[in-house]
Design an enzyme around this catalytic site. Structure first.
Site, PDB file in Angstrom:
ATOM      1  N   HIS A 122       0.838  -1.206   0.000  1.00 24.15           N
ATOM      2  CA  HIS A 122       0.000   0.000   0.000  1.00 24.15           C
ATOM      3  C   HIS A 122       0.869   1.251   0.000  1.00 24.15           C
ATOM      4  O   HIS A 122       1.872   1.298   0.707  1.00 24.15           O
ATOM      5  CB  HIS A 122      -0.834   0.067   1.279  1.00 24.15           C
ATOM      6  CG  HIS A 122      -2.003  -0.847   1.315  1.00 24.15           C
ATOM      7  ND1 HIS A 122      -1.893  -2.194   1.556  1.00 24.15           N
ATOM      8  CD2 HIS A 122      -3.333  -0.596   1.161  1.00 24.15           C
ATOM      9  CE1 HIS A 122      -3.107  -2.731   1.551  1.00 24.15           C
ATOM     10  NE2 HIS A 122      -3.996  -1.797   1.313  1.00 24.15           N
ATOM     11  N   ASN A 153       7.955  -4.386   3.317  1.00 21.19           N
ATOM     12  CA  ASN A 153       6.541  -4.049   3.471  1.00 21.19           C
ATOM     13  C   ASN A 153       6.066  -4.309   4.904  1.00 21.19           C
ATOM     14  O   ASN A 153       5.456  -3.452   5.540  1.00 21.19           O
ATOM     15  CB  ASN A 153       5.732  -4.884   2.460  1.00 21.19           C
ATOM     16  CG  ASN A 153       4.288  -4.447   2.329  1.00 21.19           C
ATOM     17  OD1 ASN A 153       3.823  -3.567   3.058  1.00 21.19           O
ATOM     18  ND2 ASN A 153       3.567  -5.048   1.404  1.00 21.19           N
TER      19      ASN A 153
END
Lengths: 344, 344
Positions: A122, A153
């Site tokens: 994201h 991440n």
């Protein structure tokens, strides 16, 4: 009157004009040029201005510009307060999906990522949208996602996002710009080059680096501090501090080709890392936090015990919150599994 | 009323709105979302929309979109007729220079190219601007230039540009879009990746490929034929035909992220190479043409004779035009050098 004629402003300087919904620069330093250029615009772009998609795409809690060639965002902008980071929204009810607003031919798909070795990272984090299930759902559109190293991440980048959320507890608002970069490296022969993988049938570009610009604001919504960071898209251990990746905003602007806040004179804004600490969550606390999240998500007693055993393996000291969480999840799962057994 | 509120159009569909000079897509499929997004736009982009430069830059005889990250054009559009390809404009009076309309921090410089091993390749060719010294001057701005393999630039790509100019003799107008691509390749381990050099202190990106879209038009200015071509940025010999590099326009659109003619339904337009030949100039004729250009540019008898000797080395047969050109240049240079000797 043609679409172009009305945009021409003659003068002794080059003119930036808005025509329809495009920003157009005319190189008209004299009347003759201006006249040629009117004609040029009408004939050369008779079939419209070559289209790279909308300049910006607006969602409930983030705004982005999308790269139709790379099939990732160019930049994603957010403004978060403590209102956004707490609430009922539940990411377990949401799946990643292609953005229905991106033309199919320019869209990434889940299948591009699956089995590629790269996770779906994201840019506007799901956790910045706890206030709204709809806003969180939009953050899972692949227009907000790029191929990110899994350890990065879930690790360093995750801690950086948590740091941004923590800032909302101390400052009224936090303004964030995030996105991908492809930066050059130098090989043994001195050749300066850019190299990055592309994944899946849509050839989604894997960035070499990710960037974040963070601006904290005071009660009057004035900027208090600004930090720009460029983080390699690879595993980054706890030995690194956020400051290791801090860069001058000008450097990021030159590499990305983007002026992030055109209406703000950023030169006078103090360094975020002087105003606040720029300290990310330490290893032990982060490990315990991640164990807590996994305990919450556990769907079997066996998995719950496996997670809990990490406490010992990693030599951590759980606090009372975590011990209580473990005990209550254990009770719940024991009950659920008994019900299933009795039914079966 | 704020800059954003007036742009909101509520409805049951996602809305593309023009606000100020930006094209903005709202993901507002209901009233509640529309309201959130108005608020989001105002707060998130309080300091303006992140700026990647003007959408398009208009010059006397070409229009382009510039990539502030890569420091090259994204696309360059032209519409040429036989009026453009003949005239008094003289490229020898013009030097390459940074585009004065591009912000310094996002601009390429001549020093980036010099000694890099890459030539400065025009996208809108100088030779499409013979009608106007000013238009030709603008084609030498580095905003219209990218790092191109020298042999490609002077050879295959040059012949492709000559083919476009030749088309103006048969068709009323020729519409051309040119630009760079960075396309992936696959290594011995099956890794799919993009790799390209960057040159100079401004890190100008060297494209792996160049593209051209060519549309020929009839007397009523209706499209008669369309061809899209992707050419590797490397030496390409005479054994290759232009058709070897022809691709479906859709493929080029997907790779570049660009719809070149949004207001034209390109599907129904016949293949350019069916309507016209797509035959580039053959080796002998091209070699003689290049010798002719060099004879015209020769500034000493010694250089003139060196060029003329290529006729023999390359086993070519000069026509009467070339023989006359050689003889008249020889007379001129003999006279000039005699004058200099007498003065000295």
């Amino acid at each position: 009157m043609s679409q172009f004629v009305k945009g021409i402003i003659t003068g002794t300087f080059t003119t930036l004009a808005a025509i329809g919904s495009y920003r157009i620069l005319f190189e008209n330093d004299n009347q003759e040029s201006a006249s040629s250029q009117t004609k040029a615009s009408e004939t050369i772009l008779k079939y419209g201005i070559p289209d790279r998609g909308p300049d910006i795409r607006v969602y409930d809690n983030h705004i982005l510009s999308y790269d139709q060639a790379k099939k990732t965002p160019v930049w994603v902008a957010e403004y978060i307060t403590k209102r956004n980071i707490d609430g009922p929204a539940d990411r377990r009810k949401i799946k990643f999906k292609s953005d229905p607003n991106v033309q199919t031919e320019f869209s990434a798909e889940n299948s591009d990522y699956l089995g590629s070795g790269w996770s779906r990272g994201h840019m506007a984090p799901a956790g910045d949208n706890k206030h709204s299930q709809e806003a969180m759902k939009q953050s899972f559109y692949l227009s907000n996602i790029l191929p990110q190293n899994l350890e990065n991440n879930g690790g360093f980048w995750n801690r950086l996002e948590m740091y941004c959320r923590d800032l909302t507890k101390k400052y009224k608002g936090v303004r964030i710009f995030s996105g991908p970069l492809v930066l050059p490296t130098t090989d043994e022969n001195g050749l300066h080059y850019v190299k990055y993988p592309v994944i899946g049938k849509n050839e989604v570009s894997v960035p070499t680096h990710l960037y974040k610009v963070i601006i904290i604001e005071n009660e009057k919504s004035e900027p208090l501090g600004l930090g720009a960071f460029i983080v390699p898209n690879q595993p980054i251990g706890f030995e690194h501090s956020l400051k290791d990746f801090q860069v001058d905003l000008k450097k990021l602007e030159r590499s990305s080709g983007i002026i992030f806040t055109p209406k703000l004179d950023t030169v006078k804004i103090p360094d975020l890392c002087q105003i606040d600490s720029c300290n990310l969550m330490k290893r032990d606390k982060f490990e315990l936090y991640m164990i807590g999240r996994k305990l919450q998500g556990a769907r079997s007693l066996k998995y719950l015990e496996k997670i809990w055993s990490e406490i010992e393996t990693k030599n951590l000291t759980p606090d009372s919150y975590l011990i209580n969480l473990y005990n209550s999840r254990k009770l719940e799962l024991t009950y659920e599994e008994k019900v299933v057994r009795n039914k079966g």
